[in-house]
Design an enzyme around this catalytic site. Sequence first.
Site, PDB file in Angstrom:
ATOM      1  N   GLU B 225       0.792  -1.220   0.000  1.00 11.19           N
ATOM      2  CA  GLU B 225       0.000   0.000   0.000  1.00 11.19           C
ATOM      3  C   GLU B 225       0.827   1.273   0.000  1.00 11.19           C
ATOM      4  O   GLU B 225       0.429   2.283  -0.570  1.00 11.19           O
ATOM      5  CB  GLU B 225      -1.008   0.011   1.149  1.00 11.19           C
ATOM      6  CG  GLU B 225      -0.431  -0.105   2.534  1.00 11.19           C
ATOM      7  CD  GLU B 225      -1.538   0.010   3.586  1.00 11.19           C
ATOM      8  OE1 GLU B 225      -2.196   1.047   3.615  1.00 11.19           O
ATOM      9  OE2 GLU B 225      -1.742  -0.943   4.357  1.00 11.19           O
ATOM     10  N   SER B 279      -8.175   5.030   8.220  1.00 10.60           N
ATOM     11  CA  SER B 279      -8.725   4.603   9.512  1.00 10.60           C
ATOM     12  C   SER B 279      -7.699   4.885  10.593  1.00 10.60           C
ATOM     13  O   SER B 279      -7.991   5.392  11.658  1.00 10.60           O
ATOM     14  CB  SER B 279      -9.031   3.108   9.490  1.00 10.60           C
ATOM     15  OG  SER B 279      -9.742   2.775   8.331  1.00 10.60           O
ATOM     16  N   SER B 282      -0.490   6.604   8.816  1.00  7.74           N
ATOM     17  CA  SER B 282       0.897   6.237   8.547  1.00  7.74           C
ATOM     18  C   SER B 282       1.661   7.489   8.183  1.00  7.74           C
ATOM     19  O   SER B 282       1.149   8.330   7.449  1.00  7.74           O
ATOM     20  CB  SER B 282       0.995   5.246   7.380  1.00  7.74           C
ATOM     21  OG  SER B 282       0.836   3.937   7.847  1.00  7.74           O
ATOM     22  N   ARG B 294       8.843   4.304   6.446  1.00  2.00           N
ATOM     23  CA  ARG B 294       7.700   4.598   7.311  1.00  2.00           C
ATOM     24  C   ARG B 294       8.268   5.044   8.638  1.00  2.00           C
ATOM     25  O   ARG B 294       8.957   4.296   9.323  1.00  2.00           O
ATOM     26  CB  ARG B 294       6.836   3.352   7.493  1.00  2.00           C
ATOM     27  CG  ARG B 294       5.566   3.599   8.309  1.00  2.00           C
ATOM     28  CD  ARG B 294       4.729   2.323   8.404  1.00  2.00           C
ATOM     29  NE  ARG B 294       3.414   2.546   8.990  1.00  2.00           N
ATOM     30  CZ  ARG B 294       3.167   2.522  10.302  1.00  2.00           C
ATOM     31  NH1 ARG B 294       4.157   2.305  11.139  1.00  2.00           N
ATOM     32  NH2 ARG B 294       1.938   2.712  10.766  1.00  2.00           N
TER      33      ARG B 294
END
Lengths: 785, 460
Positions: B225, B279, B282, B294
């Site tokens: 993703e 939701s 990140s 990340r």
Amino acid sequence: MAECGRVDSNTSHAMDKSITLPPDEIFRNLENAKRFAIDIGGSLTKLAYYSTVQHKVAKVRSFDHTAKEAAGGKLYEISMQEEVTARLHFIKFENAYIETCLDFIKDHLVNTETKVIKATGGGAHKFKELIERKLGLKVDKEDEMTCLIKGCNFVLKNIPHEAFVYAKHADSEFRFQTTNPDIFPYLLVNIGSGVSIVKVESEDKFERIGGSSIGGGTFWGLGALLTKTKRFDELLQLASKGQHASVDMLVKDIYGGSYGYLGLTGDLIASSFGKSATADKDFSKEDMAKSLLHMISNDIGQLACLYAKLHNLSRVYFGGFFIRGHPVTMHTITYSINFFTKGEVQALFLRHEGYLGTIGAFLKGAEEDNPNQYSWGENYAGSSGLMSVSPDMNPMQRARSGTFDMLEMDRLERQLVNLPLLQDPSSYIPDTVDLTEDALAREYWLYCFEEALDGVVKRAVASQPDMPEAALRAEKFRQKYRHKLQTLRQQPFAYGSLTVRSLLDTREHCLNEFNFPDPYSKIKQRENDIALKYYQKAVKSLDELSWEEKQFALVRGVLAGNVFDWGAKAVSEPAFMPLGGQTDFCIFFFIPLSERPWLVDSYDQWLERLKGPPHKCALFFVDNSGVDIILGVMPFVRELLSRGTEVVLASNSGPALNDVTNGELQILTERIAAMDPVIEAGLREDRLLLVQSGSSSPCLDLSRLDKVLAMVVRERQTDLVIIEGMGRAIHTNYYAMLSCESLKMAVIKNSWLADRLGGKLFSVVFKYEVPAGKPNKDCGAFSPS
Amino acid sequence: MDKAKSMVDKKGASGPFHVNNGQSQKVFHSHVMVATNGSCCSSSSNAFGSSTVPSGSGTFENMHHLHRGDDAECNGSPAKRCRLRRRTESVRKHRPPFPWFGMDIGGTLVKLVYFEPVDITAEEEQEEVENLKSIRRYLTSNVAYGKTGVRDVHLELRNLTMCGRTGNLHFIRFPTQAMPRFIQMGRDKNFSSLHTTLCATGGGAYKFENEFRMMADLELLKLDELDCLIRGLLFVDRVSFNGHPECYYFQNPSDTQSCVKKPCTLDNPFPMLLVNIGSGVSILAVYSENNYKRVTGTSLGGGTFLGLCCLLTGCETFEEALEMASKGDSTNVDKLVKDIYGGDYERFGLQGSAVASSFGHMMSKEKRDSISKEDLARATLVTITNNIGSIARMCAVNEKIERVVFVGNFLRINTVSTKLLAYAMDYWSKGQLRALFLEHEGYFGAVGALMELLKTTEDP
């Protein structure tokens, strides 16, 4: 935000007075109280005052030399004197009792010239009028954060084992940290209704580097909305029973498993309350409370880590009402910190976290007295200790401790510092066994101290034959100490790590509390008297030996002398009585010491060393009075002096068991000097020094020693440290690493301990250590600064 | 994971390809891609070449679709032969067969992008199979699908050239809860007969993989993703929003009166801190298209806002929650600095209007009884938004990045949050940081997934 959650004014439960507060037991020494400070939080009030305590101390005074014979052959006289010392009292009680407490204080406040009371905390404003009216003192508000930081610095500096790591699933939930003398810099995360993140760089320099509005108030406010539960503690109770996975969207809810690619496990929360975005499902109060607790703890933990990283800080302390000893929040915060820093930063909590504000406010008001110039010690007799076990296990305990709680700190006569010869002060742990972690050892020693209690009471009474009420006091002492032992059985972590040392110290504090400053004074006097008579004989017989025989006899002498110990159970048993009685002291040389090789035996290395150049200066921590100091230690000292080594004899500042005190040692040394030209010359030429250790414990904490001693050690370029006796060399310091040569000598006078160490009763420990890679030079590095 | 491995093992044992390391995986993969397309054109061997991330499990799993060696293709009904020819042509032009979809299956929403070719030749039109045609018609002639599917018409990218074809890119979303129905539809429409590769990203690509296979006979090409997010974002920014900049910021963010939305370009986008608010959240530090990490994430995201709002106000949808929030006043719920100190807390330079404790007033019963649902919704929104802003700011400072780009569907129709984020970045950094926003908020993952499908022909 610093504000500590102001409670709703109508939390009527708080007015429940079914638990009565015994004010006279709590507000002690009010008669001499001066300087008040108060910290009123959301539900608890913390009061601080400074008071003077008058208590008896045992003093020794040498008889006039010429009148010596007239005094019945005694060396010195013992007198009880009144001494005034300073004590800090801190009391915590529920806000509901504030009026009752203020009334009580007003009634008992007689001598004070105090005009103002320093105040801090969110509730200070609300109760300002009440305080001014009741006490007639002017309320002087102090900045909350300043107070908090001042209090934090104070406890970190003065209370060993103040900070701890919380580990919910470990054998002992609390892992206490050793006091690092260098407490700065650190990060304080104060979780009140909001969160303040403060970087503290020095006593006076601190900065609020960040914060968050998601804090205790969010947990409480949002929790109340979601669960219709009003009380903070009840919300925590709910949370501890809930399952957050029914409310939170986990990584596995999105991925069906873990997000292995990023190393995110399936159980990780992807979205807090992510599952509650639906109309057709009900969620239990417990689950929602748990989810909320996780959400807030994780968020605070994450921010704390980001700030710690940005400012390169590894010590992060957490405080505020959200934490305040609640195991649930300590656990979730710890978990979050571990997750976000992968263990690089540890979440630290403070034993006296609830008192920080009031301590700081007090210190602000007492600046003219320079409280920071002194060292302070927690008085175990007058302090309640840490009470929080997990509330589920013991709800009653928690309820009671929430009612009132006390902390007392004594001002120590001297400033305490590290021994400059510690190899690494930050990793030094005085105690050999942590009884908090070793359940078997804990059981044994608690039993031991309980068993010995009768004897201690008897001896205490006997030490004051002229005082008829001594028996009553001794009985009170018994109750107090027994109660402490019972508390420690339930909560071994109450005063930090439980150790043999802390058990001994607690006993000394309790004895002092009931005016038994020195129960062994008479025994010590008699023993000293008798031993002195044999000094010359002992020295003479030693001098007749060959050099090598003599060296062994000297070591043997110290060890044998150390067997004479009224503090040790095995020795005080009837079988040993003749030795301590009137028997010919020559028997001392025939004491059945175990044969070599001893349990720990580096005598050969020591002997080799003695063949080399003399030491520059030896620091000798001595143990018992009588045979030990006079016939064991003194001949050894004499030999060192003869070799050209300067000797610093470090003895206790105050009495503990039959240990020789500095006062006694002064007199004894003078008497020996009169008989022995070597000792006499040593004193005259300033090559033999008697210095107080700063301690009144049968054990030895090398990180809390008299500043003067530390100075002498540096000036004299001490290159040998000798530690004698079970309390100082086995229970403590057995593993202590020094930066110069060291010698630890002891006879194990306790069969259980001997067994533990793999030996038998009266096994000998002779541990001579040279720091690795450092021959004899390193002490020169410590130049006086 | 184990399943994936065993499949590869099986393949390795029976087929000509062996997996030894990341390198050979790529080769392995591209070969099979080709095989799926029924052609032997090997020029398209750069299938997965550009992913920066070492090929881990994701790549393994990506191979699931490969082995559907379509025996049926070789028997030849006329229609099928026809299709085969078309696809062969397509491949010859380095182009996958239609339909072109990219899908991002998140925790709450499924984002779907669909490329509608508008340059269809008459011959093509004739050859186009019926169900492909009907999919196209269904998607392009509606703006709502079923009860919950929505096409964001205003986001449509028109006359876009992708892979040598011109068309319109449509943006469609529906709740993840409706995923079973969507899969059902795939079966009903006999989607599997089209032999397209269904590129999917987001957690749902993994979670629903089995259902796609079992129910609709469809194999997903699962994509990471974050890879997709970055690729999609850079692509949309590059092609621009129908001639206008995709990116915007707020001028004068600290002044509600003169705060205005201003378009801008991401000409030199690196490094950027990319904050994706779905939701959950990140946060990525992006140094180039293929180089990113990340930094962190938080579970306090859009799902938390909606979840808490549902519990606190009884609302049911994001739109409803935002509508309420727009009418509420959070200061009835939150405790401000001035509520505690009577004004600014000067010692620490905190303004009186700053929030001291989110939901702090709710500790008091009287206050709990006196607030409205709208106030609660607003407070929830402000709390979540400020917290994201705060964490993003700390990350930007820690990573020494001044450009903070906020994306994700939490920001959809949510000017309260975008303005608040712009303000927070500006205020707390004293103007050092700039918050940037993108018009296609939550669709970049899906766009990135579509690009993966077209990748073989992106850079011949």
